[in-house]
Write an enzyme that holds these catalytic residues in place. Structure first.
Site, PDB file in Angstrom:
ATOM      1  CB  CYS A 161       9.246   5.849  17.352  1.00  0.00           C
ATOM      2  SG  CYS A 161       8.379   6.389  18.917  1.00  0.00           S
ATOM      3  CG  HIS A 220      -4.004  -3.163   2.772  1.00  0.00           C
ATOM      4  ND1 HIS A 220      -4.418  -4.327   2.056  1.00  0.00           N
ATOM      5  CD2 HIS A 220      -2.541  -2.802   2.689  1.00  0.00           C
ATOM      6  CE1 HIS A 220      -3.090  -5.038   1.743  1.00  0.00           C
ATOM      7  NE2 HIS A 220      -2.088  -4.020   1.863  1.00  0.00           N
ATOM      8  CB  ILE A 278       8.721   0.597  -3.219  1.00  0.00           C
ATOM      9  CG1 ILE A 278       7.618   1.419  -2.476  1.00  0.00           C
ATOM     10  CG2 ILE A 278       9.944   0.669  -2.025  1.00  0.00           C
ATOM     11  CD1 ILE A 278       7.027   0.941  -1.019  1.00  0.00           C
ATOM     12  CB  CYS A 338      13.050   8.810  19.694  1.00  0.00           C
ATOM     13  SG  CYS A 338      11.454   8.635  18.826  1.00  0.00           S
ATOM     14  CB  THR A 371      -1.050   1.862   3.492  1.00  0.00           C
ATOM     15  OG1 THR A 371      -0.032   1.362   3.414  1.00  0.00           O
ATOM     16  CG2 THR A 371      -1.701   2.007   4.612  1.00  0.00           C
TER      17      THR A 371
HETATM   18  P1  NAD Z   1       3.218  -3.692  -4.980  1.00  0.00           P
HETATM   19  O1  NAD Z   1       2.529  -4.593  -3.702  1.00  0.00           O
HETATM   20  O2  NAD Z   1       2.386  -3.242  -6.057  1.00  0.00           O
HETATM   21  O3  NAD Z   1       4.380  -4.575  -5.291  1.00  0.00           O
HETATM   22  C1  NAD Z   1       4.547  -5.759  -5.318  1.00  0.00           C
HETATM   23  C2  NAD Z   1       4.983  -6.446  -6.486  1.00  0.00           C
HETATM   24  O4  NAD Z   1       5.516  -7.866  -6.550  1.00  0.00           O
HETATM   25  C3  NAD Z   1       4.046  -6.397  -7.960  1.00  0.00           C
HETATM   26  O5  NAD Z   1       4.339  -5.625  -9.045  1.00  0.00           O
HETATM   27  C4  NAD Z   1       3.793  -7.907  -7.920  1.00  0.00           C
HETATM   28  O6  NAD Z   1       3.422  -8.043  -9.199  1.00  0.00           O
HETATM   29  C5  NAD Z   1       5.228  -8.515  -7.594  1.00  0.00           C
HETATM   30  N1  NAD Z   1       5.203  -9.881  -7.421  1.00  0.00           N
HETATM   31  C6  NAD Z   1       4.223 -10.693  -7.610  1.00  0.00           C
HETATM   32  N2  NAD Z   1       4.655 -12.024  -7.181  1.00  0.00           N
HETATM   33  C7  NAD Z   1       6.022 -12.101  -7.249  1.00  0.00           C
HETATM   34  C8  NAD Z   1       7.160 -12.842  -7.336  1.00  0.00           C
HETATM   35  N3  NAD Z   1       6.891 -14.252  -7.023  1.00  0.00           N
HETATM   36  N4  NAD Z   1       8.385 -12.496  -7.500  1.00  0.00           N
HETATM   37  C9  NAD Z   1       8.654 -11.212  -7.941  1.00  0.00           C
HETATM   38  N5  NAD Z   1       7.907 -10.082  -7.767  1.00  0.00           N
HETATM   39  C10 NAD Z   1       6.540 -10.601  -7.249  1.00  0.00           C
HETATM   40  O7  NAD Z   1       3.564  -2.300  -4.320  1.00  0.00           O
HETATM   41  P2  NAD Z   1       4.718  -1.479  -3.516  1.00  0.00           P
HETATM   42  O8  NAD Z   1       3.882  -0.351  -3.180  1.00  0.00           O
HETATM   43  O9  NAD Z   1       5.860  -1.408  -4.279  1.00  0.00           O
HETATM   44  O10 NAD Z   1       5.074  -2.187  -2.059  1.00  0.00           O
HETATM   45  C11 NAD Z   1       6.001  -3.237  -2.261  1.00  0.00           C
HETATM   46  C12 NAD Z   1       5.703  -3.983  -0.823  1.00  0.00           C
HETATM   47  O11 NAD Z   1       6.510  -3.345   0.365  1.00  0.00           O
HETATM   48  C13 NAD Z   1       4.288  -4.319  -0.429  1.00  0.00           C
HETATM   49  O12 NAD Z   1       4.535  -5.847   0.063  1.00  0.00           O
HETATM   50  C14 NAD Z   1       4.264  -3.219   0.658  1.00  0.00           C
HETATM   51  O13 NAD Z   1       3.202  -3.840   1.795  1.00  0.00           O
HETATM   52  C15 NAD Z   1       5.594  -3.107   1.104  1.00  0.00           C
HETATM   53  N6  NAD Z   1       5.658  -1.883   2.028  1.00  0.00           N
HETATM   54  C16 NAD Z   1       6.389  -1.899   3.124  1.00  0.00           C
HETATM   55  C17 NAD Z   1       6.752  -0.830   3.630  1.00  0.00           C
HETATM   56  C18 NAD Z   1       7.855  -0.834   4.818  1.00  0.00           C
HETATM   57  O14 NAD Z   1       7.936   0.144   5.683  1.00  0.00           O
HETATM   58  N7  NAD Z   1       8.395  -1.993   5.122  1.00  0.00           N
HETATM   59  C19 NAD Z   1       6.262   0.488   3.410  1.00  0.00           C
HETATM   60  C20 NAD Z   1       5.565   0.560   2.374  1.00  0.00           C
HETATM   61  C21 NAD Z   1       5.316  -0.711   1.491  1.00  0.00           C
HETATM   62 ZN    ZN Z   2       9.928   7.179  20.239  1.00  0.00          ZN
END
Ligand code: NAD
Ligand code: ZN
Length: 341
Positions: free
Chosen positions: A107, A43, A175, A99, A40
């Site tokens: 929320c 971005h 993650i 909440c 984030t």
């Molecule tokens: P990240 O974006 O670095 O991890 C993504 C990984 O996916 C990379 O290592 C990349 O090489 C790999 N990847 C690319 N193509 C692929 C494929 N075809 N198959 C398997 N893996 C592949 O980082 P992150 O910080 O670990 O975040 C993971 C995701 O979670 C991101 O999309 C992020 O936006 C999202 N996110 C969601 C929340 C939520 O609350 N839902 C919170 C935080 C982050």
């Molecule tokens: Zn709320």
């Protein structure tokens, strides 16, 4: 105080001097020690379409941190000066239907630090006391500073049934890597992790994945491990359309797909074939459950059954923001943190 600020609409972040935050009666002031850098923040740094639509400069960026409480508001009773803490960065209203039914993580009135209000890439941050989470004495500021993304992984993994399960984790970013370790600790029978990046596959092995494979080899690994049936649970942690399609293909009939990764654009899914007639359950993950996720995370750390430290590969001072962003976008890093003080 020093702070990494998005001064105006446009790319970049600048380390500058801004006034110390002033706390309200229900808030505490925290001296930031360590802060995690997240996609984030990238971005916002790059000022992409999402950031342009969401962020209103000027803003102090950053939402993952740990530090020491240095001041408490008059109405705060359970946080004291000197406490070592981190915090839930989603500030919710506490009053709405969600909440009040135990679903504060969705929320509709959530405001996120470092996105909607000033964040933690700074010497100090003001936080509502209700969002503060105490750290055990044995938990380092560094691990405290990555509770937010670890919490995403705990939320994603622990809302599925992991003990004894065959699990596929698509995407080994920070993650996904945390999720490997959590699934290992939670008793998954087999953990197959996929990524296109060799550095991250090596980290996945280090975190306990039985198989860490390129997406092209994931199908064969899953079929070999599950007598061709497919995995019980997929944790989708990439947001990449090809990985989401593969997740739908490799989850077994009646299985569960946990969706954390955020695709950049809408994508086509064959719901009849891949969801309905397969009888699968899809769970959308938003942040961390308040506060079940935090309780579980603290217990895993306290019990010593989950160690996130191998995932942290790079540490920078605040003034090296450009280097930090470069290393993240290069894909050569696991988790990147700022050592603030
Ligand atoms: P990240 O974006 O670095 O991890 C993504 C990984 O996916 C990379 O290592 C990349 O090489 C790999 N990847 C690319 N193509 C692929 C494929 N075809 N198959 C398997 N893996 C592949 O980082 P992150 O910080 O670990 O975040 C993971 C995701 O979670 C991101 O999309 C992020 O936006 C999202 N996110 C969601 C929340 C939520 O609350 N839902 C919170 C935080 C982050
Ligand atoms: Zn709320």
């Amino acid at each position: 105080m020093r702070a990494l600020v998005k001064p105006t609409a446009g790319p970049g972040l600048v380390l500058t001097t801004v006034p110390d935050p002033v706390i309200r009666d229900d808030e505490v002031l925290i001296r930031v020690r360590c802060a995690g850098v997240c996609g984030t923040d990238v971005h916002i740094y790059e000022w992409d379409r999402w950031a342009q639509g969401r962020v209103r400069p000027p803003l102090v960026v950053g939402h993952e941190f740990a530090g020491d409480v240095v001041e408490v508001g008059h109405l705060v009773t359970d946080v004291r000066i000197g406490d070592r803490v981190t915090a839930e960065g989603h500030i919710v209203d506490g009053r709405c239907l969600l909440c009040r039914t135990g679903n504060a993580h969705v929320c509709p009135h959530t405001r996120i630090i470092g996105v909607d209000r000033d964040g933690c890439f700074a010497d100090y941050i003001a936080m509502p006391a209700t969002n503060v989470w105490h750290l055990d004495d044995t938990t380092s500021y560094e691990v405290g500073g990555i509770h937010d993304p670890m919490g995403n992984a705990f939320h994603t993994a622990l809302t599925a049934e992991i003990p004894g399960a065959n699990v596929l984790i698509t995407g080994c970013g920070p993650i996904g890597l945390f999720a490997v370790g959590i699934c290992k600790a939670a008793g998954a029978a087999r953990i197959i992790a996929s990524d296109v990046n060799e550095t991250r596959l090596a980290l996945a092995r280090r975190m306990g994945a039985h198989d860490a494979v390129h997406p092209g080899a994931a199908g064969a690994a899953v079929r070999a491990a599950t007598d061709g049936l497919g995995v019980d649970v997929v944790l989708e942690m990439s947001g990449v359309p090809a990985a989401i399609r593969q997740a739908l293909e490799l989850v077994r009939v009646g299985g569960r797909l946990q969706m954390l990764g955020i695709p950049a654009a809408p994508l086509e899914v064959d719901f009849a074939r891949d969801v309905i007639f397969k009888g699968i359950t899809i769970y959308g993950v938003v942040g961390r459950r308040m506060y079940d996720t935090w309780i579980a995370m603290s217990r895993f750390l306290r019990a010593g059954i989950f160690d996130p430290t191998p995932v942290i590969t790079h540490r920078f001072p605040l003034d090296a923001v450009d280097d930090a962003m470069r290393v993240i976008t290069s894909g050569e890093a696991g988790k990147v943190v700022f050592e603030v003080a």
